[in-house]
Design a protein around this motif. Structure first.
Motif, PDB file in Angstrom:
ATOM      1  N   THR A  93      -9.133   3.234  84.836  1.00 15.37           N
ATOM      2  CA  THR A  93      -9.815   2.743  83.631  1.00 15.37           C
ATOM      3  C   THR A  93      -9.463   1.313  83.247  1.00 15.37           C
ATOM      4  OG1 THR A  93      -8.121   3.696  82.161  1.00 15.37           O
ATOM      5  CG2 THR A  93     -10.042   5.079  82.710  1.00 15.37           C
ATOM      6  N   VAL A  94      -8.262   0.851  83.587  1.00 13.63           N
ATOM      7  CA  VAL A  94      -7.847  -0.514  83.233  1.00 13.63           C
ATOM      8  C   VAL A  94      -7.549  -1.280  84.514  1.00 13.63           C
ATOM      9  CG1 VAL A  94      -6.241  -1.962  81.943  1.00 13.63           C
ATOM     10  CG2 VAL A  94      -6.862   0.298  81.063  1.00 13.63           C
ATOM     11  N   VAL A  95      -8.266  -2.380  84.713  1.00 14.76           N
ATOM     12  CA  VAL A  95      -8.110  -3.154  85.943  1.00 14.76           C
ATOM     13  C   VAL A  95      -7.866  -4.616  85.613  1.00 14.76           C
ATOM     14  CG1 VAL A  95      -9.581  -1.608  87.298  1.00 14.76           C
ATOM     15  CG2 VAL A  95     -10.590  -3.591  86.156  1.00 14.76           C
ATOM     16  N   GLU A  96      -7.235  -5.293  86.562  1.00 14.15           N
ATOM     17  CA  GLU A  96      -7.004  -6.723  86.433  1.00 14.15           C
ATOM     18  C   GLU A  96      -7.980  -7.474  87.328  1.00 14.15           C
ATOM     19  OE1 GLU A  96      -3.100  -9.254  86.068  1.00 14.15           O
ATOM     20  OE2 GLU A  96      -3.395  -8.706  88.164  1.00 14.15           O
ATOM     21  N   LEU A  97      -8.645  -8.467  86.755  1.00 11.02           N
ATOM     22  CA  LEU A  97      -9.554  -9.334  87.486  1.00 11.02           C
ATOM     23  C   LEU A  97      -8.806 -10.580  87.920  1.00 11.02           C
ATOM     24  CD1 LEU A  97     -12.515 -10.201  88.282  1.00 11.02           C
ATOM     25  CD2 LEU A  97     -12.619 -11.290  86.025  1.00 11.02           C
ATOM     26  N   GLY A  98      -9.020 -11.009  89.149  1.00 16.34           N
ATOM     27  CA  GLY A  98      -8.393 -12.238  89.628  1.00 16.34           C
ATOM     28  C   GLY A  98      -9.199 -12.843  90.765  1.00 16.34           C
ATOM     29  N   TYR A  99      -8.867 -14.059  91.136  1.00 10.94           N
ATOM     30  CA  TYR A  99      -9.567 -14.762  92.205  1.00 10.94           C
ATOM     31  C   TYR A  99      -8.694 -15.928  92.651  1.00 10.94           C
ATOM     32  CZ  TYR A  99     -10.887 -16.245  87.542  1.00 10.94           C
ATOM     33  OH  TYR A  99     -10.840 -16.526  86.208  1.00 10.94           O
ATOM     34  N   ARG A 100      -8.748 -16.211  93.936  1.00 10.57           N
ATOM     35  CA  ARG A 100      -8.062 -17.382  94.488  1.00 10.57           C
ATOM     36  C   ARG A 100      -8.978 -17.955  95.568  1.00 10.57           C
ATOM     37  NH1 ARG A 100      -2.037 -16.496  96.274  1.00 10.57           N
ATOM     38  NH2 ARG A 100      -2.027 -15.937  94.052  1.00 10.57           N
ATOM     39  N   LEU A 101      -9.556 -19.099  95.278  1.00 11.37           N
ATOM     40  CA  LEU A 101     -10.506 -19.716  96.203  1.00 11.37           C
ATOM     41  C   LEU A 101      -9.964 -21.025  96.735  1.00 11.37           C
ATOM     42  CD1 LEU A 101     -13.889 -19.137  94.317  1.00 11.37           C
ATOM     43  CD2 LEU A 101     -12.714 -17.640  95.944  1.00 11.37           C
ATOM     44  N   ASN A 102     -10.322 -21.342  97.975  1.00  8.34           N
ATOM     45  CA  ASN A 102      -9.834 -22.586  98.561  1.00  8.34           C
ATOM     46  C   ASN A 102     -10.524 -23.794  97.921  1.00  8.34           C
ATOM     47  OD1 ASN A 102     -12.341 -22.921  99.937  1.00  8.34           O
ATOM     48  ND2 ASN A 102     -11.579 -21.731 101.687  1.00  8.34           N
ATOM     49  N   ARG A 103      -9.997 -24.946  98.205  1.00  5.43           N
ATOM     50  CA  ARG A 103     -10.464 -26.156  97.530  1.00  5.43           C
ATOM     51  C   ARG A 103     -11.949 -26.430  97.776  1.00  5.43           C
ATOM     52  NH1 ARG A 103      -6.625 -31.457  97.612  1.00  5.43           N
ATOM     53  NH2 ARG A 103      -5.172 -29.998  98.562  1.00  5.43           N
ATOM     54  N   ALA A 104     -12.409 -26.164  99.003  1.00 10.38           N
ATOM     55  CA  ALA A 104     -13.812 -26.416  99.335  1.00 10.38           C
ATOM     56  C   ALA A 104     -14.759 -25.531  98.542  1.00 10.38           C
ATOM     57  CB  ALA A 104     -14.037 -26.209 100.832  1.00 10.38           C
ATOM     58  N   ALA A 105     -14.264 -24.356  98.087  1.00  7.16           N
ATOM     59  CA  ALA A 105     -15.116 -23.404  97.369  1.00  7.16           C
ATOM     60  C   ALA A 105     -15.155 -23.666  95.868  1.00  7.16           C
ATOM     61  CB  ALA A 105     -14.621 -21.979  97.622  1.00  7.16           C
ATOM     62  N   GLN A 106     -14.258 -24.501  95.386  1.00  2.83           N
ATOM     63  CA  GLN A 106     -14.162 -24.701  93.945  1.00  2.83           C
ATOM     64  C   GLN A 106     -15.247 -25.643  93.437  1.00  2.83           C
ATOM     65  OE1 GLN A 106     -10.079 -25.814  93.100  1.00  2.83           O
ATOM     66  NE2 GLN A 106      -9.279 -24.060  94.222  1.00  2.83           N
ATOM     67  N   GLY A 107     -15.725 -25.347  92.233  1.00  2.00           N
ATOM     68  CA  GLY A 107     -16.725 -26.198  91.608  1.00  2.00           C
ATOM     69  C   GLY A 107     -18.156 -25.881  91.980  1.00  2.00           C
ATOM     70  N   HIS A 108     -18.378 -24.768  92.675  1.00  2.00           N
ATOM     71  CA  HIS A 108     -19.732 -24.397  93.100  1.00  2.00           C
ATOM     72  C   HIS A 108     -20.220 -23.101  92.451  1.00  2.00           C
ATOM     73  CE1 HIS A 108     -19.680 -27.536  96.175  1.00  2.00           C
ATOM     74  NE2 HIS A 108     -18.473 -27.118  96.513  1.00  2.00           N
ATOM     75  N   GLY A 109     -19.460 -22.560  91.511  1.00  3.23           N
ATOM     76  CA  GLY A 109     -19.869 -21.339  90.830  1.00  3.23           C
ATOM     77  C   GLY A 109     -19.548 -20.058  91.571  1.00  3.23           C
ATOM     78  N   TYR A 110     -18.831 -20.140  92.712  1.00  3.46           N
ATOM     79  CA  TYR A 110     -18.515 -18.938  93.474  1.00  3.46           C
ATOM     80  C   TYR A 110     -17.601 -17.987  92.691  1.00  3.46           C
ATOM     81  CZ  TYR A 110     -20.283 -21.340  97.675  1.00  3.46           C
ATOM     82  OH  TYR A 110     -21.069 -21.991  98.601  1.00  3.46           O
ATOM     83  N   ALA A 111     -16.625 -18.544  91.979  1.00  3.30           N
ATOM     84  CA  ALA A 111     -15.676 -17.706  91.249  1.00  3.30           C
ATOM     85  C   ALA A 111     -16.400 -16.860  90.212  1.00  3.30           C
ATOM     86  CB  ALA A 111     -14.591 -18.559  90.592  1.00  3.30           C
TER      87      ALA A 111
END
Length: 200
Positions: A93-111
């Motif tokens: 019922t209780v979950v943690e959301l997280g993400y770790r994206l490489n530099r090339a993926a940042q700033g494109h709305g993928y997260a």
């Protein structure tokens, strides 16, 4: 391996040991790890002995992993990973959301794209009632993703980290989204989207 989830641009699938090299490159980038460990270099041993066992763990309460490798649907390029992990192995019922994206993926709305899809799947298919997410108070990029995903600020707090990193003196923040709030927003969006379709 069969995908766990697909979005317009992403394929999320369970992590495998074959992802070790990509995971090492991700954690070895000081910019990616700036708000995690201050940008310290990674080691292949650490990926093998600590990171992979954590990412390969299946949670009995959901029958799924808590982490998924993210790749671009069009090229197959590795972008990083997403997390939707039960805080208790026996309670979905209780979950943690997280993400770790490489530099090339940042700033494109993928997260935001991946996080929204995971949250939706959690509430619709996995028995989730509350999503929580935490980051350093100074990590404005991650906080923006949480907000775009629909989470709202819950609290600020100070954690007792064994090793301080730049910005940790400002503390941590927690965001949350409950199933009730998510469902109410979804119900409001449905008529608006239907009206938009009719207006075309």
């Amino acid at each position: 391996m069969r995908p766990f989830l697909e979005t317009a641009r992403l394929v999320l699938r369970p992590v495998t040991p074959d992802d070790a090299a990509d995971l090492f490159a991700l954690d070895d980038d000081p910019e990616v790890m700036r708000y995690i460990n201050g940008g310290r270099p990674a080691s292949r041993e650490d990926i093998r002995d600590r990171t992979l066992p954590r990412l390969l763990h299946t949670h009995p309460c959901t029958g799924t992993r808590g982490y998924w490798a993210a790749r671009r649907k069009d090229t197959g390029a590795f972008l990083g990973w997403f997390e939707l992990r039960p805080l208790d192995d026996l309670d979905p019922t209780v979950v943690e959301l997280g993400y770790r994206l490489n530099r090339a993926a940042q700033g494109h709305g993928y997260a935001t794209e991946g996080a929204r899809a995971l949250v939706d799947k959690g509430f619709t298919d996995l028995g989730v009632r509350r999503v929580t997410a935490n980051t350093m108070a100074v990590n404005t990029g991650s906080r923006r993703v949480m907000e775009k995903t629909g989470l709202t600020f819950l609290r600020a707090y100070i954690d007792d980290w064994p090793e301080a990193i730049e910005g940790s003196e400002h503390g941590e923040v927690e965001y949350e989204l409950t199933r009730e709030v998510w469902a109410a927003r979804a119900a409001k969006q449905a008529p608006a989207e239907a009206a938009g379709e009719h207006g075309r």
